[in-house]
Design a protein around this motif. Structure first.
Motif, PDB file in Angstrom:
ATOM      1  N   SER A 192     -16.369  -6.840   0.072  1.00  0.00           N
ATOM      2  CA  SER A 192     -17.392  -5.738   0.451  1.00  0.00           C
ATOM      3  C   SER A 192     -16.948  -5.329   1.718  1.00  0.00           C
ATOM      4  O   SER A 192     -16.806  -5.869   2.552  1.00  0.00           O
ATOM      5  CB  SER A 192     -18.825  -6.020   0.406  1.00  0.00           C
ATOM      6  N   VAL A 193     -16.775  -3.946   1.856  1.00  0.00           N
ATOM      7  CA  VAL A 193     -16.660  -3.139   3.097  1.00  0.00           C
ATOM      8  C   VAL A 193     -17.698  -1.794   3.110  1.00  0.00           C
ATOM      9  O   VAL A 193     -18.433  -1.670   2.408  1.00  0.00           O
ATOM     10  CB  VAL A 193     -15.304  -2.470   3.115  1.00  0.00           C
ATOM     11  N   ALA A 194     -18.038  -1.552   4.459  1.00  0.00           N
ATOM     12  CA  ALA A 194     -19.098  -0.762   4.852  1.00  0.00           C
ATOM     13  C   ALA A 194     -18.817   0.634   4.118  1.00  0.00           C
ATOM     14  O   ALA A 194     -17.804   1.033   4.070  1.00  0.00           O
ATOM     15  CB  ALA A 194     -19.099  -0.563   6.203  1.00  0.00           C
ATOM     16  N   TYR A 195     -19.952   1.283   3.979  1.00  0.00           N
ATOM     17  CA  TYR A 195     -19.804   2.768   3.509  1.00  0.00           C
ATOM     18  C   TYR A 195     -18.980   3.780   4.348  1.00  0.00           C
ATOM     19  O   TYR A 195     -18.396   4.663   4.027  1.00  0.00           O
ATOM     20  CB  TYR A 195     -21.106   3.318   2.830  1.00  0.00           C
ATOM     21  N   GLY A 196     -19.073   3.392   5.668  1.00  0.00           N
ATOM     22  CA  GLY A 196     -18.666   4.335   6.528  1.00  0.00           C
ATOM     23  C   GLY A 196     -16.914   3.954   6.677  1.00  0.00           C
ATOM     24  O   GLY A 196     -16.432   4.944   7.650  1.00  0.00           O
ATOM     25  N   GLU A 197     -16.593   3.141   6.013  1.00  0.00           N
ATOM     26  CA  GLU A 197     -15.164   2.960   6.121  1.00  0.00           C
ATOM     27  C   GLU A 197     -14.182   3.593   5.332  1.00  0.00           C
ATOM     28  O   GLU A 197     -14.670   4.074   4.231  1.00  0.00           O
ATOM     29  CB  GLU A 197     -14.718   1.350   5.800  1.00  0.00           C
ATOM     30  N   ASP A 198     -12.944   3.652   5.418  1.00  0.00           N
ATOM     31  CA  ASP A 198     -11.941   4.572   4.651  1.00  0.00           C
ATOM     32  C   ASP A 198     -11.741   3.511   3.367  1.00  0.00           C
ATOM     33  O   ASP A 198     -11.113   2.371   3.757  1.00  0.00           O
ATOM     34  CB  ASP A 198     -10.883   4.965   5.307  1.00  0.00           C
ATOM     35  N   VAL A 199     -11.876   3.900   2.054  1.00  0.00           N
ATOM     36  CA  VAL A 199     -11.804   3.054   0.732  1.00  0.00           C
ATOM     37  C   VAL A 199     -10.133   3.002   0.805  1.00  0.00           C
ATOM     38  O   VAL A 199      -9.934   1.442   0.713  1.00  0.00           O
ATOM     39  CB  VAL A 199     -12.207   3.637  -0.402  1.00  0.00           C
ATOM     40  N   ASP A 200      -9.443   3.740   0.921  1.00  0.00           N
ATOM     41  CA  ASP A 200      -7.876   3.476   0.932  1.00  0.00           C
ATOM     42  C   ASP A 200      -7.409   2.656   1.695  1.00  0.00           C
ATOM     43  O   ASP A 200      -6.673   1.830   1.472  1.00  0.00           O
ATOM     44  CB  ASP A 200      -7.185   5.023   0.787  1.00  0.00           C
ATOM     45  N   ALA A 201      -7.545   2.974   2.909  1.00  0.00           N
ATOM     46  CA  ALA A 201      -7.340   2.084   3.941  1.00  0.00           C
ATOM     47  C   ALA A 201      -7.938   0.641   4.016  1.00  0.00           C
ATOM     48  O   ALA A 201      -6.911  -0.559   4.194  1.00  0.00           O
ATOM     49  CB  ALA A 201      -7.775   2.581   5.602  1.00  0.00           C
ATOM     50  N   ALA A 202      -8.843   0.416   3.594  1.00  0.00           N
ATOM     51  CA  ALA A 202      -9.352  -1.048   3.276  1.00  0.00           C
ATOM     52  C   ALA A 202      -8.792  -1.805   2.330  1.00  0.00           C
ATOM     53  O   ALA A 202      -8.263  -2.845   2.255  1.00  0.00           O
ATOM     54  CB  ALA A 202     -11.083  -0.900   2.957  1.00  0.00           C
ATOM     55  N   ARG A 203      -8.384  -0.824   1.338  1.00  0.00           N
ATOM     56  CA  ARG A 203      -7.604  -1.560   0.173  1.00  0.00           C
ATOM     57  C   ARG A 203      -6.389  -1.987   0.179  1.00  0.00           C
ATOM     58  O   ARG A 203      -5.793  -2.995   0.039  1.00  0.00           O
ATOM     59  CB  ARG A 203      -7.436  -0.572  -1.029  1.00  0.00           C
ATOM     60  N   ASP A 204      -5.478  -1.168   1.427  1.00  0.00           N
ATOM     61  CA  ASP A 204      -4.244  -1.495   1.860  1.00  0.00           C
ATOM     62  C   ASP A 204      -4.408  -2.696   2.737  1.00  0.00           C
ATOM     63  O   ASP A 204      -3.463  -3.492   2.604  1.00  0.00           O
ATOM     64  CB  ASP A 204      -3.734  -0.402   2.650  1.00  0.00           C
ATOM     65  N   VAL A 205      -5.453  -2.968   3.556  1.00  0.00           N
ATOM     66  CA  VAL A 205      -5.568  -4.028   4.397  1.00  0.00           C
ATOM     67  C   VAL A 205      -5.724  -5.310   3.515  1.00  0.00           C
ATOM     68  O   VAL A 205      -5.310  -6.476   4.001  1.00  0.00           O
ATOM     69  CB  VAL A 205      -6.554  -3.779   5.481  1.00  0.00           C
ATOM     70  N   ILE A 206      -6.571  -5.314   2.666  1.00  0.00           N
ATOM     71  CA  ILE A 206      -6.853  -6.396   1.556  1.00  0.00           C
ATOM     72  C   ILE A 206      -5.835  -6.697   0.984  1.00  0.00           C
ATOM     73  O   ILE A 206      -5.151  -8.071   0.888  1.00  0.00           O
ATOM     74  CB  ILE A 206      -8.022  -6.135   0.752  1.00  0.00           C
ATOM     75  N   ASN A 207      -5.020  -5.750   0.400  1.00  0.00           N
ATOM     76  CA  ASN A 207      -3.641  -5.968  -0.428  1.00  0.00           C
ATOM     77  C   ASN A 207      -2.746  -6.636   0.696  1.00  0.00           C
ATOM     78  O   ASN A 207      -2.256  -7.899  -0.059  1.00  0.00           O
ATOM     79  CB  ASN A 207      -3.201  -4.579  -0.874  1.00  0.00           C
ATOM     80  N   SER A 208      -2.466  -6.272   1.558  1.00  0.00           N
ATOM     81  CA  SER A 208      -1.336  -6.984   2.505  1.00  0.00           C
ATOM     82  C   SER A 208      -1.826  -8.438   2.867  1.00  0.00           C
ATOM     83  O   SER A 208      -1.060  -9.286   2.972  1.00  0.00           O
ATOM     84  CB  SER A 208      -1.310  -5.994   3.996  1.00  0.00           C
TER      85      SER A 208
END
Length: 297
Positions: A192-208
């Protein structure tokens, strides 16, 4: 002895004399039948050494080899016993012997129904081989590693160390989940990530972060990350990857992935939110702060 024989009534003397005469007439046949059984015993002993050696050259599992030897031994003794019976008592034909054996077999089958059911289930399991030793299975609440499969029961070592000995009919009549049927299994966690975060950026960080974990087999199956839903206080990502199929492999890989994702999100400054709740009150509400000295308006 002669005096005792003279004291017997004539009908009894005649009957005993007939028994003795019949015994002496049948004695050669009985001796020949015993010699035949000794020959059968020798054949069984020889086959008991040769057959396991021949089966040992094949890929047949040990329990199935033991079953073949047991069925061969029982069949030879049964056939030899019937032949010896007809040799000793010629009036008993093979047809009558098989008829008596069939009636007796039906009676025994009804008396030991559960035993024969588990035996036949064990035979079918050994022949079909839906699972084998060292497999992790789950069936009817029994979950663990298969340690032994016999013609009657299966031994399953649960993950807490307890041994379950279950009748084979359970595994034959009910669905069995074989967790190690393949060397890889898929596992999933929710991030889970906060609503204020960028969804695409969070996905890239998790994927890496997930791909850098050594237990993640992204060389075989790709890592999959999908934004799953709008949670109460976060955007929830479904993170899926492939790792070893044993239960300990799943737990160890989850541990490494959770730690890696948490560390990567912290380093990127992406918030993993706590649950937020908004409380609405009807009418005016007086707020007071209570200190040691009492309420302060």
């Amino acid at each position: 002895m002669t005096r005792f024989w003279g004291m017997l009534p004539p009908p009894m003397r005649d009957q005993l004399s007939g028994y003795a005469a019949a015994f002496w007439r049948a004695l050669p046949q009985v001796v020949f039948a015993i010699l035949f059984l000794l020959a059968i015993w020798g054949v069984v002993a020889v086959l008991g050494r040769i057959v396991p050696r021949l089966l040992g050259r094949t890929r047949i599992r040990q329990a199935l080899r033991d079953l073949v030897v047991m069925l061969l031994t029982v069949g030879l003794w049964l056939l030899g016993g019937l032949i010896a019976l007809t040799i000793a008592f010629p009036t008993i034909t093979p047809g009558r012997a098989f008829t008596a054996l069939g009636i007796g077999g039906v009676a025994i089958g009804f008396a030991f129904k559960d035993v024969f059911e588990n035996f036949l289930a064990g035979v079918l399991l050994l022949i079909r081989e839906p699972f084998s030793k060292s497999d992790f299975i789950e069936c009817e609440g029994i979950e663990g590693e298969v340690e032994e499969i016999t013609v009657r029961d299966t031994h399953v070592r649960q993950t807490d160390g307890q041994l379950v000995v279950a009748p084979n009919a359970i595994f034959y009549k009910n669905p069995v989940t074989i967790r190690t049927a393949r060397s890889l299994r898929r596992t999933t966690i929710i991030v889970s990530v906060a609503y204020g975060e960028d969804v695409d950026a969070a996905r890239d960080v998790i994927n890496s972060a997930v791909r850098k974990v050594d237990s993640v087999r992204d060389d075989v199956r790709d890592v999959q990350i999908f934004a799953q839903e709008f949670g109460d206080s976060s955007i929830n990502f479904e993170v899926t990857w492939w790792t070893g199929s044993r239960p300990v492999d799943i737990r160890a890989s989850r541990d490494k992935v959770v730690a890696a994702v948490k560390r990567a999100l912290d380093e990127a400054g992406i918030e993993i939110p706590f649950p937020y709740r908004t409380l609405t009150f009807k009418g005016s509400v007086r707020n007071s702060v209570y200190l040691a000295a009492g309420p302060v308006p």
